[in-house]
Design an enzyme around this catalytic site. Structure first.
Site, PDB file in Angstrom:
ATOM      1  CB  ILE A   1      -1.043   0.025   1.147  1.00 40.55           C
ATOM      2  CG1 ILE A   1      -0.389  -0.169   2.526  1.00 40.55           C
ATOM      3  CG2 ILE A   1      -2.132  -1.009   0.910  1.00 40.55           C
ATOM      4  CD1 ILE A   1      -1.363   0.049   3.686  1.00 40.55           C
TER       5      ILE A   1
ATOM      6  CE1 TYR B   1      -1.269   0.483  14.887  1.00 42.60           C
ATOM      7  CE2 TYR B   1      -2.490   1.169  16.826  1.00 42.60           C
ATOM      8  CZ  TYR B   1      -2.405   0.424  15.673  1.00 42.60           C
ATOM      9  OH  TYR B   1      -3.457  -0.374  15.306  1.00 42.60           O
TER      10      TYR B   1
HETATM   11  N1  LIG Z   1      -4.015  -5.989  16.647  1.00 42.97           N
HETATM   12  C1  LIG Z   1      -4.705  -5.157  17.436  1.00 42.97           C
HETATM   13  O1  LIG Z   1      -4.752  -5.304  18.669  1.00 42.97           O
HETATM   14  C2  LIG Z   1      -5.450  -4.003  16.819  1.00 42.97           C
HETATM   15  C3  LIG Z   1      -6.169  -3.120  17.657  1.00 42.97           C
HETATM   16  C4  LIG Z   1      -6.863  -2.068  17.075  1.00 42.97           C
HETATM   17  C5  LIG Z   1      -6.855  -1.899  15.707  1.00 42.97           C
HETATM   18  N2  LIG Z   1      -6.134  -2.751  14.930  1.00 42.97           N
HETATM   19  C6  LIG Z   1      -6.154  -2.539  13.475  1.00 42.97           C
HETATM   20  O2  LIG Z   1      -6.814  -3.630  12.889  1.00 42.97           O
HETATM   21  C7  LIG Z   1      -6.289  -3.877  11.579  1.00 42.97           C
HETATM   22  C8  LIG Z   1      -5.885  -5.324  11.452  1.00 42.97           C
HETATM   23  O3  LIG Z   1      -4.865  -5.591  12.403  1.00 42.97           O
HETATM   24  P1  LIG Z   1      -4.211  -7.039  12.543  1.00 42.97           P
HETATM   25  O4  LIG Z   1      -3.889  -7.226  13.982  1.00 42.97           O
HETATM   26  O5  LIG Z   1      -5.039  -8.021  11.808  1.00 42.97           O
HETATM   27  O6  LIG Z   1      -2.840  -6.827  11.762  1.00 42.97           O
HETATM   28  P2  LIG Z   1      -1.684  -7.893  11.475  1.00 42.97           P
HETATM   29  O7  LIG Z   1      -2.066  -9.242  11.960  1.00 42.97           O
HETATM   30  O8  LIG Z   1      -0.416  -7.284  11.949  1.00 42.97           O
HETATM   31  O9  LIG Z   1      -1.674  -7.961   9.882  1.00 42.97           O
HETATM   32  C9  LIG Z   1      -1.276  -6.855   9.148  1.00 42.97           C
HETATM   33  C10 LIG Z   1      -1.607  -7.080   7.701  1.00 42.97           C
HETATM   34  O10 LIG Z   1      -1.180  -5.938   6.973  1.00 42.97           O
HETATM   35  C11 LIG Z   1      -0.391  -6.384   5.874  1.00 42.97           C
HETATM   36  N3  LIG Z   1       0.577  -5.340   5.543  1.00 42.97           N
HETATM   37  C12 LIG Z   1       1.542  -4.810   6.340  1.00 42.97           C
HETATM   38  N4  LIG Z   1       2.231  -3.874   5.675  1.00 42.97           N
HETATM   39  C13 LIG Z   1       1.690  -3.804   4.429  1.00 42.97           C
HETATM   40  C14 LIG Z   1       1.976  -3.032   3.286  1.00 42.97           C
HETATM   41  N5  LIG Z   1       2.968  -2.128   3.272  1.00 42.97           N
HETATM   42  N6  LIG Z   1       1.219  -3.228   2.184  1.00 42.97           N
HETATM   43  C15 LIG Z   1       0.229  -4.143   2.168  1.00 42.97           C
HETATM   44  N7  LIG Z   1      -0.105  -4.904   3.224  1.00 42.97           N
HETATM   45  C16 LIG Z   1       0.644  -4.732   4.342  1.00 42.97           C
HETATM   46  C17 LIG Z   1       0.260  -7.665   6.368  1.00 42.97           C
HETATM   47  O11 LIG Z   1       0.732  -8.427   5.262  1.00 42.97           O
HETATM   48  P3  LIG Z   1       1.943  -9.491   5.460  1.00 42.97           P
HETATM   49  O12 LIG Z   1       1.390 -10.577   6.334  1.00 42.97           O
HETATM   50  O13 LIG Z   1       2.248  -9.955   4.101  1.00 42.97           O
HETATM   51  O14 LIG Z   1       3.044  -8.723   6.119  1.00 42.97           O
HETATM   52  C18 LIG Z   1      -0.931  -8.300   7.079  1.00 42.97           C
HETATM   53  O15 LIG Z   1      -1.808  -8.887   6.160  1.00 42.97           O
HETATM   54  C19 LIG Z   1      -5.125  -2.899  11.421  1.00 42.97           C
HETATM   55  O16 LIG Z   1      -5.582  -1.752  10.758  1.00 42.97           O
HETATM   56  C20 LIG Z   1      -4.785  -2.526  12.845  1.00 42.97           C
HETATM   57  O17 LIG Z   1      -4.168  -1.267  12.926  1.00 42.97           O
HETATM   58  C21 LIG Z   1      -5.458  -3.804  15.440  1.00 42.97           C
END
Ligand SMILES: NC(=O)c1ccc[n+]([C@@H]2O[C@H](COP(=O)([O-])OP(=O)(O)OC[C@H]3O[C@@H](n4cnc5c(N)ncnc54)[C@H](OP(=O)(O)O)[C@@H]3O)[C@@H](O)[C@H]2O)c1
Length: 273
Positions: A32, A120
């Site tokens: 992205i 963040y």
């Molecule tokens: N985790 C939490 O506790 C939490 C809390 C609140 C909000 N959120 C939000 O919820 C959403 C999902 O979080 P999650 O925990 O599922 O995240 P995650 O498990 O860390 O997964 C991140 C995803 O983003 C992809 N990604 C990272 N950098 C990228 C780039 N430059 N271009 C394209 N894709 C990229 C990764 O692909 P690869 O696997 O190929 O690297 C992976 O599919 C995010 O927006 C996060 O900020 C998360």
């Protein structure tokens, strides 16, 4: 189109939509940060909806890697929004409770002012503002404390530590809402079906501190590890976290969507793990 389909939330999102015509580019196919690649993929596929679940989610890592954090978490979503605007795709962006400072004592409503305390949180807050400027009818789903199968998450860490240690110290001065990724995925599908727009808060029902969450994880897993409450000062981390980031379910309820309690979500996580 789901961007971030390999992540903690992305995986159950892909499962939820298994019957639909789905495009799930990998981060190698569509980084992205690359405006032209994003544009080409969105133009070529002309999706009806784009769910943007990709992010740099290492909250502490963002503190020391500020440029990368903003490139992925703010500039990336802007690239996606610009392309979505061009093709007329609806956009749903996932944001975070860390856009708030945590000084409130009652659940955060969608209109409460952003005041992020970490890099963040700033990246997410700035992305929200930019996206709403670009596409006022986009949908921004703020969630918190995500856990799920097949990724690094709090219950997984606690269970691994509890297996090798007789006692664990866990912070008891940060309160939020644990959210099971499959429950959130289900709510997101409903939001798209309902053509939702604007900011929505979506978490499992109920709240707790990390200490209370850890206690419940250990108890539910039938382990006898002792969980001890400590303060954030006693366990310093690079990024500052809000002391209170409970998100009000009001915006979700107004759309006729309810999410189950985090305790019931934890039970299902432990069964599936
Ligand atoms: N985790 C939490 O506790 C939490 C809390 C609140 C909000 N959120 C939000 O919820 C959403 C999902 O979080 P999650 O925990 O599922 O995240 P995650 O498990 O860390 O997964 C991140 C995803 O983003 C992809 N990604 C990272 N950098 C990228 C780039 N430059 N271009 C394209 N894709 C990229 C990764 O692909 P690869 O696997 O190929 O690297 C992976 O599919 C995010 O927006 C996060 O900020 C998360």
């Amino acid at each position: 189109m789901i961007i971030g389909g390999s992540g903690l939330l992305g995986k159950p999102l892909v499962e939820q939509w298994s019957g639909a015509h789905l495009i799930v580019p990998t981060s190698q196919e569509v980084d992205i940060r690359n405006r032209e690649t994003v544009r080409a993929a969105i133009r070529k596929n002309a999706p009806e909806w784009i769910v943007l679940a990709a992010a740099h989610t290492d909250v502490d890592g963002c503190e020391s890697n500020v440029e990368q954090a903003f490139a992925v978490n703010r500039d990336g979503p802007v690239n996606v929004a610009e392309a979505a605007k061009e093709t007329g795709a609806r956009l749903l962006f996932i944001s975070s409770d860390y856009v708030f400072d945590g000084t409130k004592k009652t659940p955060y409503e969608t209109g409460d002012p952003r005041n992020p305390q970490s890099v963040y949180g700033r990246t997410k807050a700035e992305a929200e503002v930019r996206l709403l400027q670009l596409i006022p009818e986009c949908c921004i789903v703020r969630t918190s404390w995500l856990f799920g199968i097949g990724g690094k998450c709090f219950p997984d860490t606690i269970l691994k530590l509890a297996a090798t240690r007789p006692a664990l110290d866990v912070v008891n001065d940060q309160r939020g809402c644990p959210t099971y990724a499959p429950d959130l995925a289900k709510a997101i599908v409903q939001l798209c079906e309902k053509n939702a727009r604007g900011i929505v808060h979506a978490t499992n029902a109920g709240d707790c501190t990390w200490f209370e969450f850890a206690q419940e994880i250990v108890r539910s897993a039938g382990l006898d590890t002792v969980v001890r409450p400590v303060s954030s000062e006693q366990l310093p981390r690079p990024a500052s976290r809000p002391a209170y980031s409970v998100l009000s379910p009001g915006s979700l309820r107004a759309l006729g969507i309810e999410m189950p309690s985090w305790r019931y979500a934890l039970e299902r996580y432990l069964c599936q793990r």
